[in-house]
Structure formats: structure tokens, C-alpha cells
Design an enzyme around this catalytic site. Structure first.
Site, PDB file in Angstrom:
ATOM      1  N   ASP A  15      -0.864   9.661  11.450  1.00 55.66           N
ATOM      2  CA  ASP A  15      -0.747   8.928  10.197  1.00 55.66           C
ATOM      3  C   ASP A  15      -0.278   7.508  10.539  1.00 55.66           C
ATOM      4  O   ASP A  15       0.376   7.295  11.571  1.00 55.66           O
ATOM      5  CB  ASP A  15       0.278   9.632   9.308  1.00 55.66           C
ATOM      6  CG  ASP A  15       0.638   8.814   8.081  1.00 55.66           C
ATOM      7  OD1 ASP A  15      -0.274   8.433   7.337  1.00 55.66           O
ATOM      8  OD2 ASP A  15       1.840   8.544   7.886  1.00 55.66           O
ATOM      9  N   ALA A  16      -0.604   6.535   9.685  1.00 59.02           N
ATOM     10  CA  ALA A  16      -0.227   5.138   9.972  1.00 59.02           C
ATOM     11  C   ALA A  16       1.081   4.739   9.288  1.00 59.02           C
ATOM     12  O   ALA A  16       2.090   4.481   9.955  1.00 59.02           O
ATOM     13  CB  ALA A  16      -1.350   4.194   9.542  1.00 59.02           C
ATOM     14  N   TYR A  17       1.077   4.704   7.943  1.00 59.55           N
ATOM     15  CA  TYR A  17       2.191   4.122   7.192  1.00 59.55           C
ATOM     16  C   TYR A  17       3.393   5.053   7.155  1.00 59.55           C
ATOM     17  O   TYR A  17       3.337   6.124   6.560  1.00 59.55           O
ATOM     18  CB  TYR A  17       1.750   3.783   5.774  1.00 59.55           C
ATOM     19  CG  TYR A  17       0.542   2.864   5.723  1.00 59.55           C
ATOM     20  CD1 TYR A  17       0.601   1.576   6.260  1.00 59.55           C
ATOM     21  CD2 TYR A  17      -0.659   3.282   5.166  1.00 59.55           C
ATOM     22  CE1 TYR A  17      -0.502   0.734   6.230  1.00 59.55           C
ATOM     23  CE2 TYR A  17      -1.765   2.446   5.120  1.00 59.55           C
ATOM     24  CZ  TYR A  17      -1.679   1.172   5.659  1.00 59.55           C
ATOM     25  OH  TYR A  17      -2.768   0.348   5.622  1.00 59.55           O
ATOM     26  N   ARG A  46       6.567   1.719  -2.836  1.00 56.23           N
ATOM     27  CA  ARG A  46       6.055   2.779  -1.970  1.00 56.23           C
ATOM     28  C   ARG A  46       5.911   4.099  -2.740  1.00 56.23           C
ATOM     29  O   ARG A  46       4.927   4.831  -2.574  1.00 56.23           O
ATOM     30  CB  ARG A  46       6.979   2.953  -0.763  1.00 56.23           C
ATOM     31  CG  ARG A  46       6.634   4.115   0.155  1.00 56.23           C
ATOM     32  CD  ARG A  46       5.248   3.998   0.783  1.00 56.23           C
ATOM     33  NE  ARG A  46       5.006   5.055   1.774  1.00 56.23           N
ATOM     34  CZ  ARG A  46       3.819   5.342   2.276  1.00 56.23           C
ATOM     35  NH1 ARG A  46       2.749   4.662   1.913  1.00 56.23           N
ATOM     36  NH2 ARG A  46       3.675   6.309   3.160  1.00 56.23           N
ATOM     37  N   SER A 121      -5.697   7.600   8.132  1.00 58.67           N
ATOM     38  CA  SER A 121      -4.794   7.002   7.147  1.00 58.67           C
ATOM     39  C   SER A 121      -5.453   6.866   5.784  1.00 58.67           C
ATOM     40  O   SER A 121      -6.670   6.739   5.661  1.00 58.67           O
ATOM     41  CB  SER A 121      -4.376   5.619   7.651  1.00 58.67           C
ATOM     42  OG  SER A 121      -3.738   4.885   6.631  1.00 58.67           O
ATOM     43  N   ASN A 122      -4.609   6.869   4.768  1.00 64.47           N
ATOM     44  CA  ASN A 122      -5.054   6.548   3.414  1.00 64.47           C
ATOM     45  C   ASN A 122      -5.450   5.081   3.267  1.00 64.47           C
ATOM     46  O   ASN A 122      -6.075   4.701   2.283  1.00 64.47           O
ATOM     47  CB  ASN A 122      -3.915   6.851   2.415  1.00 64.47           C
ATOM     48  CG  ASN A 122      -3.909   8.301   1.952  1.00 64.47           C
ATOM     49  OD1 ASN A 122      -4.891   9.017   2.121  1.00 64.47           O
ATOM     50  ND2 ASN A 122      -2.804   8.725   1.365  1.00 64.47           N
TER      51      ASN A 122
END
Lengths: 252, 252
Positions: A15-17, A46, A121-122
Site C-alpha cells: 500500500d502507498a499512503y 484523511r 494503491s487507491n
């Protein structure tokens, strides 16, 4: 937890964030734009950003993550009664293309050399490509995968199917890594091997909430989004830092 | 907003939790069980309860609202480091079957006599039937509709289709009423006429957040869940109280 995975891990997908990139690093920019409001903007933004990905997915009104990120920032500033011009807004948004890597991210990726490495990622393709290039991860990743192609956000199962489609790795060969409990649960529910990064311990969480009449927005965020969720699934591995990943992969 | 609806409204359908019933009324019970923690438990519980409905819907792991409500309470108590026995837990859960009606709910329903009146809620059939019977609304409602039959939660469009299936009213004949912005948007996106109850004004919201270093959990909850969302749709009517509904219906 800490079960041994039965087959060889050939790909590690991040995942990124919040996992490789520290989303809290936007707080410096929001504080500069709106002194005294940096923390609360960062946290509400967020929380709403994620809500909007889930709500839009359920409503079948997908818009990519750049739209959702703008909309959730606009919501946040409106709720707080803050007025702004397009320049200030865009300066905050720009930070999403230059988020800080967690300090242990680069070394952890280097320690996994020889495995297929990717981000799922989203984020929209444009946002992710800019972020990955700006932070040099393009040199170590085999792929940067956006859910955009499926027009649905994680934790919908369709999003996780992109790993096999793009990396050519079967779910049981993949170790998926996320600090987001809902994402770790979604990946596990889909059938991936999952390592969840527990960055806030239960003890630290409980201690931060002892005075419960008022809590800082960051504490409220942590109470909502850093502890393992009750969604009927359990990740395979619970780790404290990205540096633990090479040990997990070596065991397989 | 305040557009006139083109056809006659034949049915008025209400969301339950937060719209007819005051979910904040659980705070007295949570405070009694865990002195000093009543407010933070109530807010985290509700935020996570909704999150879990959306996440489980997206993950295709539907469990009914009684399960989601228990799981989100268990999460909340764990995050706060509170230990408890089954009796204390069940006493809190029991309150969900005896929530307080908003003071203007009964009169508003009486003023709509002659129209089909119903609830469409994420609640399970058992929870809703108990709640409606305990509060006497069974005598005025034509139907109490749970999303259970579709095994997906609002704001998925499938949930809203139940109104026509059960009440026999076409979407353009229905006025749907919710105080939950995401629910109002979901209903509008589906095609219903929608009245959104704005219980917290933007001015009150912004003023509550001026001191942003710490905020009470209830203020954080309000910042997240009482202001109109940015989801690309706008409800037809924005009202302050349930008593305004009869005026809207009379105009059609």
C-alpha cells in the site's frame, strides 16, 4: 498471527499512503496555509478522503483519487469555516505528490531485492506516478498499480485482482503490506498473504485516550484508523516496522 | 436546494438512526458503564459502526447490523483500553433497542397522515422491529424495512430499491428523509426525492472548531458526520427539523 505461509513469496506488494509514504507529512503544509489548524485539517481530510472512496464505490459513482482528495479537502476547509483561494488550495494538494517516505522504506525495499516489488494503491495513476518518481521509488519497483483500471477502491476484491493481472503473481505467492487495518483485512479477505504494520501500539493508544473529555485530532484519528479492525479476518503477520519484512519473506 | 418536486409524494420514508432516533442517547448508558468515557465511546462507536457497514459491503462480507454494532463496540472498548464483562457489554447494546425518539418525531409523523410512512434502515430486522415496537412507532408506520434482505448496506443502490419492492411506491413518488449526509446523497444518487435534516449549522460547526488543538469527541464526530458531503449530488430539500416535512409534502 505469525503463521508460516505455505508457499514461496515471489512478490511483495505495498500500500502507498500511510504504509510507504507518511500522509501525516501534509501537516506542515496545512499548518503553513492555516496557522493553528494544521493538525485538525490533516486528520479530518484523511478520514473523509477514505470515507469518500468507500461511499463512492458503494454508490457506483467512482471518481479517481485526485477528485476524492480535492473533494475531501474542500469539505474539511468548509467544515472548519476557513476561506481560501485556489492558490492556497493547490499548494496543499501539491504536497500529495511529494509525501515523505517513511524513514525505513528505502532500506526495506532494498532488502527485498530479487522479489517482484510493487505498489497497489487507491491513488490515481497520475498521482502515484508523480509521487513514485519524485521520491525515487521508480528505480526499485517493478510496477505501480492504481485501482483506477477497475474503477473501484480498496477493499473491494476487484482492486486486489490487479496484482495477478499486472505482476503475474498468484495470490498465494504475494505478500501484501499495509498499515491500514481495513486494507490489510480487505487483502486477507481476498486471499493474499498479509503483513499489517502496527505503528501505534495498543498500550500507547489506550494511554493517549485516558483523558477522554478532549483529545487532540491526531489522537482521534489514531483511535479510528491505527488499531486492527473487527471485520472477521486476521492478517497473517503483525509487524512493527518495514524492516521486519525481509525476515518474513526469507522464511518462505 | 428547495427545488419543487414534479410529481405527487405518496410515501415518506425515514432513515432510523440519527434521523428519527437519537443515537447520542446511548451516551448516558456508556457513561454509566465507563465513567469519564461516555462521550468518546459513543462517538468512536458510531463512527466505526458506519465504517464497518461500508467496508463489509465492499469486501462482500455482509453481516447484519447487530453484528456490526457489537463488533464496533468491541473495537471501541479495546482501543480505549477498557476491560469489561459480558453483562456490561450487553447492557450497552440493549440501549440500541430503546433509543430515544427525537422530540419532534412523533408530531412530524402524525402530520403526514394519509401518506405511506416507512423506515428504511441499515438496522437488522430484529433490532428495528424491537426499536419501533418499544417506542410505539409500529402504530403509525406502514412498514419497517431493513437492508437485511439485500445483504448490503446503504448507500448501495440495492438498499434503496427495497422501498419500491415493499411499499409499492416509485422512486419519484417517494420523499426520503435522512440526517446522515452520506445517506441523503445515496438516496438522491439512486433517484429518490430527498430531504436532508441539517441538525448542526455550518456556523455552529465552524465556531466549535476554532480552538483546534483539542476538540471534544462529540465535536470531532459532528465535523465528520453532520455537514453535507462532497459526493457529487445535492439533496432536493435542506431542512432544520422534521416539522418542515409536512410543508414539503403539501407543495407536491
Amino acid at each position: 498471527m505469525k503463521e508460516k505461509t505455505p508457499v514461496t513469496i515471489n512478490a511483495v506488494v505495498f500500500d502507498a499512503y500511510g504504509t510507504l509514504y507518511d500522509i501525516q507529512s501534509v501537516a506542515a503544509v496545512t499548518e503553513q496555509a492555516f496557522p493553528g489548524y494544521g493538525d485538525i485539517i490533516t486528520q479530518i481530510w484523511r478520514i473523509k478522503q477514505l470515507e469518500y472512496t468507500w461511499l463512492r464505490s458503494l454508490m457506483r459513482r467512482y471518481e479517481d483519487f485526485s477528485v476524492v482528495t480535492r473533494d475531501s479537502l474542500a469539505y474539511t476547509l468548509r467544515v472548519l469555516g476557513l476561506s481560501y483561494d485556489a492558490t492556497a488550495f493547490d499548494r496543499i494538494m501539491e504536497k500529495y505528490l511529494h509525501l515523505d517516505l517513511y524513514p525505513d522504506a528505502s532500506a526495506a525495499l532494498a532488502s527485498l531485492k530479487g522479489k517482484k516489488l510493487a505498489i497497489l494503491s487507491n491513488g490515481s495513476s497520475d498521482m502515484l506516478n508523480a509521487l513514485v518518481n519524485n521520491t525515487g521509488l521508480d528505480r526499485v519497483l517493478n510496477a505501480t498499480i492504481s485501482v483506477d483500471r477497475k474503477r473501484v477502491f480498496k477493499p473491494a476484491p476487484e482492486a486486489y485482482t490487479l496484482i495477478e493481472e499486472i505482476l503475474g503473481a498468484r495470490p498465494d505467492e504475494v505478500l501484501f503490506v499495509s498499515s491500514n487495518p481495513w486494507d490489510a483485512c480487505g487483502a486477507k479477505s481476498f486471499g493474499l498473504n498479509v503483513a499489517w504494520i502496527e505503528r501505534v501500539t495498543p498500550q500507547a493508544m489506550a494511554e493517549a485516550c485516558i483523558k477522554s473529555d478532549v483529545v487532540p485530532p491526531l489522537t482521534m484519528f489514531k483511535a479510528l484508523r491505527t488499531q486492527m479492525d473487527e471485520l472477521g479476518v486476521t492478517p497473517d503477520h503483525r509487524i512493527r516496522a518495514l524492516s521486519e519484512l525481509s525476515g518474513i519473506v526469507r522464511q518462505t
